[in-house]
Design a protein around this motif. Structure first.
Motif, short mmCIF file in Angstrom:
data_model
loop_
_atom_site.label_atom_id
_atom_site.label_comp_id
_atom_site.label_asym_id
_atom_site.label_seq_id
_atom_site.Cartn_x
_atom_site.Cartn_y
_atom_site.Cartn_z
N LEU A 3 0.84 -1.19 0.00
CA LEU A 3 0.00 0.00 0.00
C LEU A 3 0.88 1.24 0.00
O LEU A 3 1.85 1.32 0.76
N VAL A 4 0.52 2.23 -0.82
CA VAL A 4 1.22 3.51 -0.80
C VAL A 4 0.80 4.24 0.47
O VAL A 4 -0.39 4.44 0.71
N VAL A 20 6.50 15.08 3.85
CA VAL A 20 5.79 13.97 3.20
C VAL A 20 4.30 14.26 3.16
O VAL A 20 3.75 14.89 4.05
N GLU A 21 3.70 13.84 2.07
CA GLU A 21 2.24 13.89 1.91
C GLU A 21 1.74 12.53 2.38
O GLU A 21 1.97 11.50 1.73
N VAL A 22 1.11 12.50 3.54
CA VAL A 22 0.66 11.25 4.15
C VAL A 22 -0.55 10.71 3.40
O VAL A 22 -1.49 11.44 3.12
N ARG A 23 -0.52 9.42 3.08
CA ARG A 23 -1.63 8.77 2.38
C ARG A 23 -2.14 7.55 3.15
O ARG A 23 -2.56 6.58 2.56
N THR A 24 -2.04 7.62 4.45
CA THR A 24 -2.54 6.55 5.30
C THR A 24 -3.25 7.17 6.50
O THR A 24 -2.90 8.26 6.93
N TYR A 96 -11.77 1.66 6.35
CA TYR A 96 -11.44 0.57 5.43
C TYR A 96 -10.16 0.91 4.70
O TYR A 96 -9.87 2.06 4.44
N TYR A 97 -9.42 -0.13 4.35
CA TYR A 97 -8.28 0.05 3.47
C TYR A 97 -8.79 0.05 2.04
O TYR A 97 -9.82 -0.58 1.73
N ASP A 98 -8.08 0.75 1.16
CA ASP A 98 -8.51 0.84 -0.24
C ASP A 98 -8.73 -0.54 -0.85
O ASP A 98 -9.70 -0.76 -1.57
N HIS A 99 -7.82 -1.49 -0.57
CA HIS A 99 -7.94 -2.81 -1.20
C HIS A 99 -9.23 -3.53 -0.78
O HIS A 99 -9.72 -4.37 -1.51
N GLY A 111 -31.83 -1.36 -4.11
CA GLY A 111 -31.25 -2.50 -4.83
C GLY A 111 -30.86 -2.24 -6.26
O GLY A 111 -30.34 -3.14 -6.93
N ALA A 112 -31.06 -1.03 -6.77
CA ALA A 112 -30.70 -0.74 -8.16
C ALA A 112 -29.18 -0.73 -8.32
O ALA A 112 -28.45 -0.13 -7.52
N GLU A 113 -28.69 -1.41 -9.36
CA GLU A 113 -27.25 -1.49 -9.61
C GLU A 113 -26.74 -0.14 -10.11
O GLU A 113 -27.32 0.46 -11.02
N VAL A 114 -25.64 0.33 -9.51
CA VAL A 114 -25.00 1.57 -9.96
C VAL A 114 -23.74 1.24 -10.74
O VAL A 114 -23.47 1.80 -11.79
N GLY A 115 -22.93 0.31 -10.22
CA GLY A 115 -21.69 -0.07 -10.89
C GLY A 115 -20.73 -0.73 -9.92
O GLY A 115 -21.14 -1.32 -8.93
N ARG A 116 -19.42 -0.59 -10.23
CA ARG A 116 -18.38 -1.24 -9.45
C ARG A 116 -17.27 -0.23 -9.16
O ARG A 116 -16.89 0.55 -10.03
N ILE A 117 -16.75 -0.23 -7.93
CA ILE A 117 -15.68 0.69 -7.55
C ILE A 117 -14.39 0.27 -8.25
O ILE A 117 -13.93 -0.86 -8.08
N THR A 118 -13.83 1.18 -9.05
CA THR A 118 -12.60 0.88 -9.78
C THR A 118 -11.41 1.68 -9.26
O THR A 118 -10.28 1.36 -9.56
N GLU A 119 -11.70 2.74 -8.50
CA GLU A 119 -10.63 3.59 -7.99
C GLU A 119 -11.15 4.36 -6.79
O GLU A 119 -12.34 4.63 -6.69
N ILE A 120 -10.23 4.72 -5.89
CA ILE A 120 -10.58 5.57 -4.76
C ILE A 120 -9.65 6.77 -4.81
O ILE A 120 -8.44 6.63 -4.84
#
Length: 190
Positions: A3-4, A20-24, A96-99, A111-120
Motif C-alpha cells: 500500500l502507498v 511527506v504527503e501522508v496517504r494513510t 477501510y483500506y482501499d484494497h 437495490g438498483a445497480e450503480v456499478g463497481r468501484i474501480t478507484e478511490i
C-alpha cells in the motif's frame, strides 16, 4: 500486499529531512522510526525511517543514510510503500483500506445497480469512489456517511443513498417555495 502510505515532498532544511504527503490513516503505525519502506521508483529504496516529527502541521521524516539537503531533494516525489497483511483490518470498524473497497458492487438502497468501484481518490476534503457504470461511463460518489450508508464486505457491496442528480441527470430543482407558488396560482389564467 503493498500500500502507498506517503509521497515524499521537498527537502526541509540542510540535514536531510523531507516533507511527506501522508496517504494513510495510520501514520504512527506505517511511518514510525525503524519502518522499512519500499519505494516507487524501486531503485530509490528501500528506505528506513530514522526519525520523524511534525512541523507547522506537516510530517517531516529523516531516512537512514540521507544526511544533507541534496540527498533529501533527490528523493522528491518518491512514493513510500508499506507491506500490509491483506487480512489486517483498521482499528476503527468504520474505516477501510482501499484494497477492501476496490471492486465492490455499488447499489442504491432499493437495490438498483450503480456499478463497481474501480478507484478511490483521496482528496483533502473527502474521499471519492470512482464507480464504473454498466455502460462503461464513470460516476464519482463521495465516501461520506450521508451518501454511503453501508459497506458490506461479506456481500462485496456498498449501499448508497444518492442525492438527486448524483448518479443520474434528473436533478431535483423544485423547492418548497416553488411548489407553494404553483398551488396558490389561479386556474385558467385571467
Amino acid at each position: 500486499m503493498q500500500l502507498v502510505v506517503a509521497r515524499i515532498g521537498r527537502a526541509h532544511g540542510i540535514k536531510g529531512e523531507v516533507t511527506v504527503e501522508v496517504r494513510t490513516d495510520e501514520p504512527e503505525l506505517r511511518l514510525g522510526p525503524g519502518a522499512v519502506l519500499a519505494t516507487e521508483p524501486a531503485a530509490t529504496g528501500p528506505l528506513t525511517i530514522e526519525s520523524g516529527r511534525v512541523h507547522s502541521g506537516r510530517l517531516l521524516l529523516r531516512f537512514e543514510g540521507v544526511r544533507d539537503r541534496s540527498g533529501a531533494e533527490a528523493l522528491r516525489n518518491t512514493l513510500l510503500i508499506a507491506e500490509v497483511d491483506p487480512e489486517e483490518l483498521p482499528e476503527d470498524p468504520d474505516e477501510y483500506y482501499d484494497h477492501q473497497l476496490m471492486d465492490l458492487d455499488v447499489v442504491t438502497a432499493d437495490g438498483a445497480e450503480v456499478g463497481r468501484i474501480t478507484e478511490i481518490s483521496h482528496l483533502p476534503s473527502q474521499d471519492l469512489f470512482i464507480v464504473e457504470r454498466p455502460d462503461g461511463s464513470e460516476v464519482m460518489i463521495p465516501f461520506v456517511e450521508e451518501i454511503v450508508t453501508e459497506i458490506d464486505l461479506d456481500e462485496q457491496r456498498a449501499v448508497i443513498d444518492p442525492p438527486p442528480g448524483l448518479i443520474d441527470d434528473r436533478a431535483e430543482t423544485a423547492s418548497a417555495r416553488d411548489a407553494a407558488e404553483e398551488a396558490a396560482a389561479p386556474e385558467g389564467g385571467a
